[in-house]
Design a protein around this motif. Structure first.
Motif, PDB file in Angstrom:
ATOM      1  N   ASP A 140      45.052  15.371 -41.105  1.00 57.20           N
ATOM      2  CA  ASP A 140      43.669  15.274 -40.607  1.00 57.20           C
ATOM      3  C   ASP A 140      43.569  15.277 -39.090  1.00 57.20           C
ATOM      4  OD1 ASP A 140      42.755  15.106 -43.203  1.00 57.20           O
ATOM      5  OD2 ASP A 140      43.024  12.930 -43.279  1.00 57.20           O
ATOM      6  N   GLY A 141      44.729  15.395 -38.407  1.00 56.08           N
ATOM      7  CA  GLY A 141      44.715  15.285 -36.949  1.00 56.08           C
ATOM      8  C   GLY A 141      44.494  16.606 -36.238  1.00 56.08           C
ATOM      9  N   LEU A 142      44.874  16.619 -34.984  1.00 63.74           N
ATOM     10  CA  LEU A 142      44.629  17.797 -34.135  1.00 63.74           C
ATOM     11  C   LEU A 142      45.939  18.280 -33.517  1.00 63.74           C
ATOM     12  CD1 LEU A 142      41.443  16.374 -32.344  1.00 63.74           C
ATOM     13  CD2 LEU A 142      41.484  18.165 -34.094  1.00 63.74           C
ATOM     14  N   ARG A 143      47.016  18.019 -34.215  1.00 60.90           N
ATOM     15  CA  ARG A 143      48.341  18.345 -33.713  1.00 60.90           C
ATOM     16  C   ARG A 143      48.525  19.862 -33.584  1.00 60.90           C
ATOM     17  NH1 ARG A 143      52.911  14.494 -35.454  1.00 60.90           N
ATOM     18  NH2 ARG A 143      54.581  15.281 -34.181  1.00 60.90           N
ATOM     19  N   THR A 144      49.172  20.278 -32.502  1.00 64.30           N
ATOM     20  CA  THR A 144      49.566  21.682 -32.345  1.00 64.30           C
ATOM     21  C   THR A 144      51.056  21.656 -31.990  1.00 64.30           C
ATOM     22  OG1 THR A 144      49.212  21.781 -29.956  1.00 64.30           O
ATOM     23  CG2 THR A 144      47.298  22.270 -31.339  1.00 64.30           C
ATOM     24  N   SER A 167      46.095   5.206  -6.269  1.00 62.03           N
ATOM     25  CA  SER A 167      45.846   5.182  -4.824  1.00 62.03           C
ATOM     26  C   SER A 167      44.601   6.010  -4.512  1.00 62.03           C
ATOM     27  CB  SER A 167      47.010   5.796  -4.045  1.00 62.03           C
ATOM     28  OG  SER A 167      48.195   5.153  -4.378  1.00 62.03           O
ATOM     29  N   LEU A 168      44.502   7.169  -5.145  1.00 61.45           N
ATOM     30  CA  LEU A 168      43.360   8.044  -4.856  1.00 61.45           C
ATOM     31  C   LEU A 168      42.046   7.424  -5.350  1.00 61.45           C
ATOM     32  CD1 LEU A 168      44.951  11.543  -5.624  1.00 61.45           C
ATOM     33  CD2 LEU A 168      44.328  10.621  -3.397  1.00 61.45           C
ATOM     34  N   THR A 169      42.092   6.757  -6.505  1.00 59.76           N
ATOM     35  CA  THR A 169      40.838   6.177  -7.008  1.00 59.76           C
ATOM     36  C   THR A 169      40.475   4.894  -6.257  1.00 59.76           C
ATOM     37  OG1 THR A 169      42.086   5.148  -8.801  1.00 59.76           O
ATOM     38  CG2 THR A 169      40.939   7.162  -9.329  1.00 59.76           C
ATOM     39  N   HIS A 170      41.460   4.042  -5.997  1.00 61.14           N
ATOM     40  CA  HIS A 170      41.133   2.737  -5.390  1.00 61.14           C
ATOM     41  C   HIS A 170      40.997   2.782  -3.879  1.00 61.14           C
ATOM     42  CE1 HIS A 170      41.286   0.077  -8.921  1.00 61.14           C
ATOM     43  NE2 HIS A 170      42.026   1.055  -9.403  1.00 61.14           N
ATOM     44  N   LEU A 171      41.852   3.583  -3.212  1.00 57.04           N
ATOM     45  CA  LEU A 171      41.818   3.573  -1.741  1.00 57.04           C
ATOM     46  C   LEU A 171      41.028   4.756  -1.180  1.00 57.04           C
ATOM     47  CD1 LEU A 171      45.515   2.558  -0.966  1.00 57.04           C
ATOM     48  CD2 LEU A 171      43.493   1.093  -1.029  1.00 57.04           C
ATOM     49  N   ALA A 172      41.161   5.918  -1.812  1.00 53.79           N
ATOM     50  CA  ALA A 172      40.450   7.090  -1.283  1.00 53.79           C
ATOM     51  C   ALA A 172      39.102   7.280  -1.968  1.00 53.79           C
ATOM     52  CB  ALA A 172      41.312   8.341  -1.435  1.00 53.79           C
ATOM     53  N   LYS A 173      38.776   6.369  -2.909  1.00 50.28           N
ATOM     54  CA  LYS A 173      37.481   6.374  -3.603  1.00 50.28           C
ATOM     55  C   LYS A 173      37.191   7.694  -4.321  1.00 50.28           C
ATOM     56  CE  LYS A 173      36.773   2.205  -2.396  1.00 50.28           C
ATOM     57  NZ  LYS A 173      37.187   1.227  -3.380  1.00 50.28           N
ATOM     58  N   ALA A 174      38.230   8.237  -4.928  1.00 54.17           N
ATOM     59  CA  ALA A 174      38.028   9.460  -5.719  1.00 54.17           C
ATOM     60  C   ALA A 174      37.230   9.126  -6.977  1.00 54.17           C
ATOM     61  CB  ALA A 174      39.383  10.046  -6.109  1.00 54.17           C
ATOM     62  N   THR A 175      36.334  10.046  -7.376  1.00 49.99           N
ATOM     63  CA  THR A 175      35.734   9.934  -8.706  1.00 49.99           C
ATOM     64  C   THR A 175      36.548  10.840  -9.626  1.00 49.99           C
ATOM     65  OG1 THR A 175      34.114  11.562  -7.978  1.00 49.99           O
ATOM     66  CG2 THR A 175      33.376   9.304  -8.130  1.00 49.99           C
ATOM     67  N   ILE A 176      36.583  10.487 -10.884  1.00 49.71           N
ATOM     68  CA  ILE A 176      37.543  11.181 -11.760  1.00 49.71           C
ATOM     69  C   ILE A 176      36.972  11.560 -13.120  1.00 49.71           C
ATOM     70  CG2 ILE A 176      39.580  10.043 -10.774  1.00 49.71           C
ATOM     71  CD1 ILE A 176      38.969   8.671 -13.939  1.00 49.71           C
ATOM     72  N   ALA A 177      37.693  12.495 -13.742  1.00 49.61           N
ATOM     73  CA  ALA A 177      37.510  12.756 -15.168  1.00 49.61           C
ATOM     74  C   ALA A 177      38.921  12.837 -15.730  1.00 49.61           C
ATOM     75  CB  ALA A 177      36.788  14.076 -15.383  1.00 49.61           C
ATOM     76  N   GLY A 178      39.086  12.426 -16.981  1.00 51.53           N
ATOM     77  CA  GLY A 178      40.444  12.475 -17.516  1.00 51.53           C
ATOM     78  C   GLY A 178      40.464  12.741 -18.999  1.00 51.53           C
ATOM     79  N   MET A 179      41.504  13.433 -19.428  1.00 50.40           N
ATOM     80  CA  MET A 179      41.646  13.650 -20.858  1.00 50.40           C
ATOM     81  C   MET A 179      43.033  14.101 -21.275  1.00 50.40           C
ATOM     82  SD  MET A 179      39.308  16.888 -21.349  1.00 50.40           S
ATOM     83  CE  MET A 179      38.095  15.706 -20.846  1.00 50.40           C
ATOM     84  N   LEU A 180      43.258  14.038 -22.582  1.00 53.12           N
ATOM     85  CA  LEU A 180      44.512  14.545 -23.148  1.00 53.12           C
ATOM     86  C   LEU A 180      44.315  15.997 -23.536  1.00 53.12           C
ATOM     87  CD1 LEU A 180      45.860  11.884 -25.674  1.00 53.12           C
ATOM     88  CD2 LEU A 180      46.715  12.422 -23.386  1.00 53.12           C
ATOM     89  N   ILE A 181      45.270  16.822 -23.141  1.00 48.17           N
ATOM     90  CA  ILE A 181      45.228  18.239 -23.475  1.00 48.17           C
ATOM     91  C   ILE A 181      46.482  18.560 -24.295  1.00 48.17           C
ATOM     92  CG2 ILE A 181      44.833  20.551 -22.459  1.00 48.17           C
ATOM     93  CD1 ILE A 181      42.985  18.562 -21.271  1.00 48.17           C
ATOM     94  N   GLY A 182      46.400  19.615 -25.069  1.00 48.79           N
ATOM     95  CA  GLY A 182      47.561  20.016 -25.861  1.00 48.79           C
ATOM     96  C   GLY A 182      47.273  19.884 -27.347  1.00 48.79           C
ATOM     97  N   ALA A 183      46.202  19.185 -27.684  1.00 50.76           N
ATOM     98  CA  ALA A 183      45.771  19.099 -29.079  1.00 50.76           C
ATOM     99  C   ALA A 183      44.849  20.294 -29.356  1.00 50.76           C
ATOM    100  CB  ALA A 183      45.043  17.782 -29.309  1.00 50.76           C
ATOM    101  N   ALA A 184      44.403  20.412 -30.610  1.00 52.93           N
ATOM    102  CA  ALA A 184      43.549  21.548 -30.966  1.00 52.93           C
ATOM    103  C   ALA A 184      42.175  21.451 -30.315  1.00 52.93           C
ATOM    104  CB  ALA A 184      43.426  21.622 -32.483  1.00 52.93           C
ATOM    105  N   ALA A 185      41.824  20.284 -29.794  1.00 57.21           N
ATOM    106  CA  ALA A 185      40.550  20.085 -29.101  1.00 57.21           C
ATOM    107  C   ALA A 185      40.769  19.022 -28.021  1.00 57.21           C
ATOM    108  CB  ALA A 185      39.490  19.612 -30.096  1.00 57.21           C
ATOM    109  N   PRO A 186      39.912  18.998 -27.010  1.00 55.04           N
ATOM    110  CA  PRO A 186      40.079  17.966 -25.975  1.00 55.04           C
ATOM    111  C   PRO A 186      39.915  16.554 -26.550  1.00 55.04           C
ATOM    112  CG  PRO A 186      38.556  19.675 -25.234  1.00 55.04           C
ATOM    113  CD  PRO A 186      38.813  19.931 -26.690  1.00 55.04           C
ATOM    114  N   VAL A 187      40.696  15.637 -25.997  1.00 59.04           N
ATOM    115  CA  VAL A 187      40.592  14.229 -26.368  1.00 59.04           C
ATOM    116  C   VAL A 187      40.212  13.467 -25.097  1.00 59.04           C
ATOM    117  CG1 VAL A 187      41.851  12.238 -27.284  1.00 59.04           C
ATOM    118  CG2 VAL A 187      42.370  14.545 -28.146  1.00 59.04           C
ATOM    119  N   VAL A 188      38.941  13.108 -24.996  1.00 60.81           N
ATOM    120  CA  VAL A 188      38.459  12.432 -23.782  1.00 60.81           C
ATOM    121  C   VAL A 188      38.989  11.008 -23.786  1.00 60.81           C
ATOM    122  CG1 VAL A 188      36.417  11.599 -22.568  1.00 60.81           C
ATOM    123  CG2 VAL A 188      36.403  13.860 -23.620  1.00 60.81           C
TER     124      VAL A 188
END
Ligand code: COD
Length: 303
Positions: free
Chosen positions: A114-118, A255-276
Motif C-alpha cells: 500500500d506504500g509508495l516505494r520505488t 545555520s541558514l534557518t536560525h542565523l541567516a533567517k532562511a525560509t524553507i520548504a522540505g520534503m522526501l523525494i524518491g517515492a512515487a509521490a512527494p512526501v511533505v
C-alpha cells in the motif's frame, strides 16, 4: 526560473487544485498551513487521524474544516497507512506528515503493498530562500540518509535535480560540498565528490552541470570563486548543494534557518509521490511553503 516562495506560489496557482492527504494533523502550525493553502485554492486536504483531536486543535486556532474531509483513524500508524494508501490508489496526489514520528510515516511509505516505494532511494530535499541571495538554494540531504555511499549520493543528487527542474531550472548547477575545493586522498568526501563530478561529465548522472569538490564559499560566492581562481561552470552560482553526510547537512541547514533567517520548504523525494515532511518545530509559513512545493513537484512528476 523560480527565485522565491512568492513566485513558487504563483506557479502553483497555475495548475489545477491538488488533493493531498495529511496524517495526524494535530498541531496548529500544520492545520494553519493547510487552511491557508486551501484558501489560496491550491489544495484540497483530506485530514486523517483522531477526529476529536483534529477538531480540537482546529478550534484552538479558529479554523474550520468540513466534517467530510476528515477520516477518523485514532491510531497514528493507521492514520499514516491510510494517508499513504490513498495516494497509492490515485485518490490523492501527495501526502503530508502531521504530528507523528517520521519513522511511522516512513513505514507506511515503504510498505510493499500500500506504500509508495520505488527503486529510487528516498532522500530529503530542502529548498531555502536565504535573504542575502537572489535565488532559491536547494540542499540535500540534511535529514534522512546518515552517511550515504557513492551509489546513494548518485540517487540523492538525482532526486535534487528533479526538484530543481520542477522549479523551472532546466540545467541545474549542482555543487558537491566538502571542506576544500581540491581532491585530498585523506578526505574521503572529496574523493566521492570528484567521482560524482566525473559521473556528471560522462552522463552517468543526467540533466545537470555537476562539480566538486567545492567548499561552501566557492559554491555560492562568485567573489570566493574568483579569489581562489576556480574554473568551473558551477562554482559561485550553484542551485543545488549536495552535502557529504547528515551532520554537515543538518548543521548547514540549521545555520541558514536560525542565523541567516532562511525560509524553507522540505520534503522526501524518491517515492512515487512527494512526501511533505517538515520538522515539528517548523512554523506555519515553512509548512505552507512545503505544501506548495509538494503541489508543484507532484504536478511536475505527473508530466
Ligand atoms: N530510501 C529507501 N528505502 C529506505 C531508506 C531510504 N533512504 N532507508 C531505509 N529504507 C528501507 C530499507 O530498504 C529497508 O527496507 C527499510 O527501509 C528499513 O531499513 P533500515 O533498517 O536500514 O532503516 P532504518 O530504520 O535503520 O533507518 C532508516 C532511517 C530513516 C530511520 C535512518 O536512515 C535514520 O535514522 N535517518 C536519520 C533520521 C534523523 O534522525 N534525522 C534527523 C534530522 S530531522
Amino acid at each position: 526560473m523560480i527565485s522565491d516562495f512568492t513566485e513558487l506560489t504563483e506557479l502553483a496557482k497555475k495548475s489545477q487544485k491538488s488533493k493531498m492527504t495529511v496524517a495526524a494533523p494535530y498541531d496548529s502550525a500544520t492545520l494553519k498551513a493547510i487552511s491557508l493553502a486551501e484558501d489560496k485554492n491550491l489544495v484540497e486536504a483530506v485530514l486523517i487521524g483522531d477526529r476529536e483531536k483534529i477538531l480540537a486543535a482546529a478550534q484552538e486556532e479558529d479554523l474550520t474544516f468540513d466534517s467530510d474531509q476528515i477520516i477518523n483513524k485514532k491510531d497514528v500508524g493507521a492514520a499514516a497507512g491510510k494517508a499513504v494508501k490513498l495516494v497509492n490508489q490515485g485518490e490523492a496526489e501527495f501526502v503530508m506528515k502531521g504530528l507523528l514520528s517520521t519513522s511511522k510515516l516512513l513505514k507506511a511509505v515503504l510498505d510493499k503493498e500500500d506504500g509508495l516505494r520505488t527503486s529510487q532511494l528516498l532522500s530529503y530535499v530542502a529548498v531555502l530562500d536565504v535573504p542575502v541571495l537572489d535565488r532559491l538554494l536547494i540542499m540535500t540531504d540534511p535529514a534522512m540518509n546518515i552517511a550515504p555511499d557513492l551509489e546513494e549520493k548518485v540517487q540523492i543528487t538525482e532526486n535534487a535535480i528533479t526538484v530543481a527542474k520542477s522549479l523551472g531550472i532546466d540545467i541545474p548547477k549542482v555543487a558537491l560540498l566538502t571542506a576544500v575545493e581540491k581532491v585530498n586522498p585523506k578526505m574521503s568526501a572529496t574523493l566521492e565528490a570528484a567521482n560524482l563530478a566525473k559521473m556528471g561529465d560522462r552522463g552517468q548522472i543526467k540533466g545537470a552541470k555537476i562539480d566538486g569538490p567545492l567548499a561552501f564559499d566557492n559554491a555560492i560566492s562568485m567573489e570566493a570563486k574568483e579569489i581562489k581562481g576556480i574554473e568551473s561552470e558551477v562554482a559561485g552560482q550553484a542551485d543545488v548543494l549536495v552535502v557529504p553526510d547528515i551532520e554537515a547537512g543538518n548543521i548547514l541547514y540549521k545555520s541558514l534557518t536560525h542565523l541567516a533567517k532562511a525560509t524553507i520548504a522540505g520534503m522526501l523525494i524518491g517515492a512515487a509521490a512527494p512526501v511533505v515532511l517538515s520538522s515539528r518545530s517548523d512554523n506555519y509559513l515553512n509548512k505552507l511553503n512545503s505544501i506548495i512545493l509538494g503541489k508543484v513537484l507532484a504536478k511536475h512528476m505527473e508530466e
